[in-house]
Design a protein around this motif. Structure first.
Motif, mmCIF file in Angstrom:
data_model
loop_
_atom_site.group_PDB
_atom_site.id
_atom_site.type_symbol
_atom_site.label_atom_id
_atom_site.label_comp_id
_atom_site.label_asym_id
_atom_site.label_seq_id
_atom_site.Cartn_x
_atom_site.Cartn_y
_atom_site.Cartn_z
ATOM 1 N N SER A 1 75.694 198.225 2.725
ATOM 2 C CA SER A 1 76.168 199.606 2.841
ATOM 3 C C SER A 1 77.028 199.945 1.628
ATOM 4 N N ASP A 2 77.339 201.229 1.473
ATOM 5 C CA ASP A 2 78.142 201.665 0.335
ATOM 6 C C ASP A 2 79.548 201.074 0.346
ATOM 7 N N SER A 3 80.018 200.650 1.536
ATOM 8 C CA SER A 3 81.367 200.086 1.617
ATOM 9 C C SER A 3 81.431 198.648 1.110
ATOM 10 N N ASP A 4 80.282 197.979 0.956
ATOM 11 C CA ASP A 4 80.232 196.600 0.471
ATOM 12 C C ASP A 4 80.940 195.641 1.432
ATOM 13 N N GLN A 5 81.024 195.992 2.720
ATOM 14 C CA GLN A 5 81.705 195.126 3.676
ATOM 15 C C GLN A 5 80.879 193.868 3.924
ATOM 16 N N TYR A 6 81.591 192.738 4.082
ATOM 17 C CA TYR A 6 80.925 191.430 4.083
ATOM 18 C C TYR A 6 81.733 190.481 4.950
ATOM 19 N N GLY A 7 81.077 189.780 5.867
ATOM 20 C CA GLY A 7 81.784 188.918 6.793
ATOM 21 C C GLY A 7 81.920 187.485 6.314
ATOM 22 N N LEU A 8 82.920 186.796 6.874
ATOM 23 C CA LEU A 8 83.139 185.385 6.544
ATOM 24 C C LEU A 8 81.920 184.551 6.898
ATOM 25 N N PRO B 1 78.236 180.922 -9.104
ATOM 26 C CA PRO B 1 79.038 182.023 -9.673
ATOM 27 C C PRO B 1 78.277 183.338 -9.544
ATOM 28 N N ARG B 2 79.014 184.427 -9.351
ATOM 29 C CA ARG B 2 78.367 185.723 -9.172
ATOM 30 C C ARG B 2 79.097 186.819 -9.932
ATOM 31 N N ILE B 3 78.304 187.689 -10.543
ATOM 32 C CA ILE B 3 78.788 188.952 -11.104
ATOM 33 C C ILE B 3 78.164 190.044 -10.243
ATOM 34 N N MET B 4 79.009 190.874 -9.618
ATOM 35 C CA MET B 4 78.501 191.826 -8.624
ATOM 36 C C MET B 4 78.811 193.271 -9.012
ATOM 37 N N VAL B 5 77.833 194.137 -8.790
ATOM 38 C CA VAL B 5 77.946 195.572 -9.057
ATOM 39 C C VAL B 5 77.829 196.302 -7.725
ATOM 40 N N ASP B 6 78.697 197.293 -7.486
ATOM 41 C CA ASP B 6 78.720 197.912 -6.146
ATOM 42 C C ASP B 6 77.992 199.246 -6.035
ATOM 43 N N LYS B 7 77.160 199.578 -7.010
ATOM 44 C CA LYS B 7 76.351 200.801 -6.933
ATOM 45 C C LYS B 7 74.956 200.500 -7.447
ATOM 46 N N SER B 8 73.953 201.046 -6.766
ATOM 47 C CA SER B 8 72.583 200.885 -7.254
ATOM 48 C C SER B 8 72.037 202.187 -7.834
ATOM 49 N N ASN B 9 72.746 203.316 -7.612
ATOM 50 C CA ASN B 9 72.341 204.588 -8.228
ATOM 51 C C ASN B 9 73.545 205.506 -8.330
ATOM 52 N N ASP C 1 74.202 190.825 -9.406
ATOM 53 C CA ASP C 1 73.585 191.278 -8.167
ATOM 54 C C ASP C 1 74.399 192.429 -7.589
ATOM 55 N N PHE C 2 73.941 192.963 -6.466
ATOM 56 C CA PHE C 2 74.561 194.158 -5.894
ATOM 57 C C PHE C 2 75.548 193.846 -4.758
ATOM 58 N N GLY C 3 75.969 192.577 -4.614
ATOM 59 C CA GLY C 3 76.876 192.259 -3.524
ATOM 60 C C GLY C 3 76.243 192.633 -2.202
ATOM 61 N N ASN C 4 77.013 193.296 -1.319
ATOM 62 C CA ASN C 4 76.452 193.739 -0.038
ATOM 63 C C ASN C 4 76.330 195.255 0.009
ATOM 64 N N THR C 5 76.097 195.868 -1.174
ATOM 65 C CA THR C 5 75.737 197.286 -1.221
ATOM 66 C C THR C 5 74.216 197.388 -1.283
ATOM 67 N N PRO C 6 73.646 198.560 -0.980
ATOM 68 C CA PRO C 6 72.185 198.690 -1.023
ATOM 69 C C PRO C 6 71.627 198.263 -2.366
ATOM 70 N N ILE D 1 71.153 200.257 -12.681
ATOM 71 C CA ILE D 1 71.710 201.319 -11.842
ATOM 72 C C ILE D 1 70.966 202.603 -12.195
ATOM 73 N N ALA D 2 70.235 203.152 -11.241
ATOM 74 C CA ALA D 2 69.437 204.349 -11.494
ATOM 75 C C ALA D 2 70.339 205.562 -11.690
ATOM 76 N N LEU D 3 70.043 206.361 -12.724
ATOM 77 C CA LEU D 3 70.813 207.565 -13.041
ATOM 78 C C LEU D 3 69.943 208.807 -12.855
ATOM 79 N N SER D 4 70.569 209.871 -12.379
ATOM 80 C CA SER D 4 69.860 211.142 -12.294
ATOM 81 C C SER D 4 70.856 212.275 -12.518
ATOM 82 N N GLY D 5 70.385 213.312 -13.211
ATOM 83 C CA GLY D 5 71.207 214.476 -13.474
ATOM 84 C C GLY D 5 70.386 215.504 -14.215
#
Length: 573
Positions: free
Chosen positions: A174-181, A409-417, A506-511, A522-526
């Motif tokens: 989800s957009d909140s990137d919430q993730y359980g233990l 090791p992880r590098i995480m991005v919290d937006k896919s668009n 990777d995108f962590g726990n965001t879509p 990360i997809a861009l539109s405008g």
């Protein structure tokens, strides 16, 4: 001869009549005795029924009649989760001491703590007709148990059941990137040897509610039993505390109250406390053949100076909830005491996470640990930090060492668009995304943006099409600002690409979006648009021109509204 025969027949007839009369008298005597005995037994049974005031604790439903004065003694407070009281007709129910037990409008009785109280039922049709039930919840008296097998030497495949609340449970992306233990622990255990079960923990569960709810602890016990039958070992991780701090009135609609006191109830008893429930979990898991591991609750982001406060560490020794008469107590200390008494494995997540969270907060990076606007639930990076704390402590003490693996090791991005919509050509609009780092000690992040978009580490800084960020062991994360600056009246679409010199982001726990080879996208539109003055003419009154009437096009009126927001009063004629 005939006379002799007649005399013999007479004697025989007399003897027969005598026997018949004697037998009849004997039977009647016996019958009277049996009836009398039966009558006495009946009276005894009736007396016993009248005197039987203590109800059978094994029953699930009790019928009380007006004038009754009964008693119900429970030795295990969980039993009454399904107790129901009824009267001859619709009734209202009250309880003398709501800290001992509660009762709802349907007569469902839920025990809460040790002690004695009185429940009264009153017939709705006649308020003079009442029944009383004296409820006694006995204090626990459990012996010390022991683990059925040794986590230092076990080598066969196991199931690890994660029991807990919203800190432990699984979350969909989800957009909140919430993730359980529980989700995080899957990253730290070798899946070929340990199956980490995370579908039973759920949000809002206290140690009391999880224990009573059929799809929680009873389900864990059913699965442990199934493993026993299949010859498979089970480990149970127990982590509660957050929801034990609920108000007395916070209740699940089916299973009742959530709250517990830490070690002692308001009336000084132990039954129904957090300590009591944790001890029950330990003992019952072992009775079924599983090994329990206690994990004290993860801290809240509440601070006193540079450290997490006592409240943040779930120490309510000086804090009461609305409706409480005494402070709740120290929840982590209660769990530790139960584990110590039973000799159970314990991970002091509270103190260990307090150190890590304080480091994040003092570096101005708390938002990478907790969900936005929430100082309780963890994001992906926070969840991974908690998973590392648990497994590091287990390894340090020699438990499950052959099952635990290093998390990559992880590098995480919290937006896919990022969608900017349509803005005027030569105008600008800015938004952002976050990059976070887990266990990556060195490297370079490279971010590139297509034409029409710029990148910066500050919303007021200079924006460029390429941005590089050096990572080391001190790098937690950063916010990347993206500016959309259309120069033409066209659509602008493309991708921001994010790469790292040694890790595929990777995108962590965001879509999830696109990851192409080693590049995350990360997809861009405008789109750019022009200022249009076309429209339909209509006439308005404009008080700024005395008596004047003028014709304006709609865009011109919008411009006037912006220039004179307090003075322009328009009326369509």
């Amino acid at each position: 001869m005939k006379k002799i025969i007649r005399n013999i027949l007479a004697v025989l007839l007399f003897a027969a009549i005598f026997c018949l009369n004697g037998c009849s008298d004997l039977d009647e005597s016996n019958e009277e005795t049996e009836i009398e005995s039966g009558s006495q037994n009946g009276e005894q049974e009736k007396d016993e029924s009248d005197d039987e005031k203590v109800l059978n604790a094994e029953a699930t439903e009790y019928l009380l009649k007006a004038g009754d004065s009964k008693e119900l003694t429970l030795t295990d407070i969980s039993l009454a989760a399904s107790k129901t009281l009824k009267m001859d007709g619709e009734a209202t129910w009250t309880v003398e001491n709501p800290y001992i037990c509660s009762i709802n409008s349907s007569g469902k009785l839920t025990p809460l703590s040790g002690g004695e109280t009185v429940v009264t039922g009153t017939l709705s049709s006649d308020s003079t007709k009442k029944a009383e039930l004296k409820v006694k919840i006995e204090e626990p008296n459990r012996g010390v148990s022991s683990d059925p097998f040794d986590l230092r030497t076990i080598s066969e495949n196991i199931d690890i059941f994660c029991c807990g609340d919203s800190i432990m449970r699984d979350y969909s992306a989800s957009d909140s990137d919430q993730y359980g233990l529980g989700q995080a622990l899957k990253e730290f255990f070798d899946e070929t040897k340990a199956n980490v079960v995370t579908d039973i923990a759920n949000g809002g569960r206290s140690s009391r509610l999880f224990y009573n709810e059929d799809s929680r602890w009873p389900e864990v016990k059913r699965r442990i039993q199934a493993n026993n039958e299949a010859g498979k070992k089970s480990v149970v991780i127990l982590s509660f505390g957050h929801n034990d701090q609920r108000a007395l009135t916070d209740c699940d609609k089916t299973y009742g109250a959530q709250f517990t006191f830490a070690s002692k109830n308001a009336n000084g008893t132990v039954a129904g406390t957090h300590y009591d429930f944790m001890e029950k979990y330990i003992v019952e898991a072992r009775e079924l053949g599983a090994v329990p591991i206690c994990v004290t609750p993860f801290v809240r982001g509440n601070y006193f100076g540079s450290e997490v406060s006592a409240y943040g560490k779930h120490d309510w020794s000086n804090k009461t909830m609305t409706g409480d008469s005494t402070p709740r107590g120290n929840y982590p200390a209660a769990m530790k005491a139960a584990a110590k008494k039973q000799g159970a494995i314990l991970v002091d997540m509270t103190e260990l996470s307090a150190v890590r969270v304080a480091e994040y907060n003092n570096a101005g990076k708390e938002k990478y640990f907790y969900v936005d606007s929430d100082n309780t639930h963890e994001r992906t990076l926070g969840g991974l930090e908690l998973g590392k704390i648990v497994t590091d402590e287990l390894k340090k003490n020699g438990y499950l060492t052959s099952y635990i693996k290093d998390c990559s090791p992880r590098i995480m991005v919290d937006k896919s668009n990022l969608a900017f919509g349509r803005i005027l050509a030569n105008a600008t609009k800015t938004t952002s995304f976050r990059i976070s780092n887990f266990q990556n000690k060195s490297g370079t992040i490279t971010i590139t943006a297509p034409s029409g978009f710029g990148l910066s580490l500050s919303d007021s800084g200079s924006f460029d099409s390429v941005l590089t960020i050096e990572t080391d062991e001190n790098f937690i994360g950063t916010e990347v600002f993206v500016k959309f600056s259309p120069t033409e009246v066209i659509s602008y679409n493309g991708d921001i690409t994010v790469t790292h010199s040694s890790v595929t982001p990777d995108f962590g726990n965001t879509p999830a979006g696109t990851v192409d080879d080693s590049a995350l996208k990360i997809a861009l539109s405008g789109a750019g648009k022009e200022l249009s003055v076309s429209g339909t003419d209509f006439t308005v009154n404009w008080p700024m021109i005395s008596g004047g009437v003028a014709a304006f096009r709609l865009p011109q009126l919008q411009l006037l509204r912006m220039l004179f927001p307090q003075k322009l009063d328009l009326m369509v004629l």
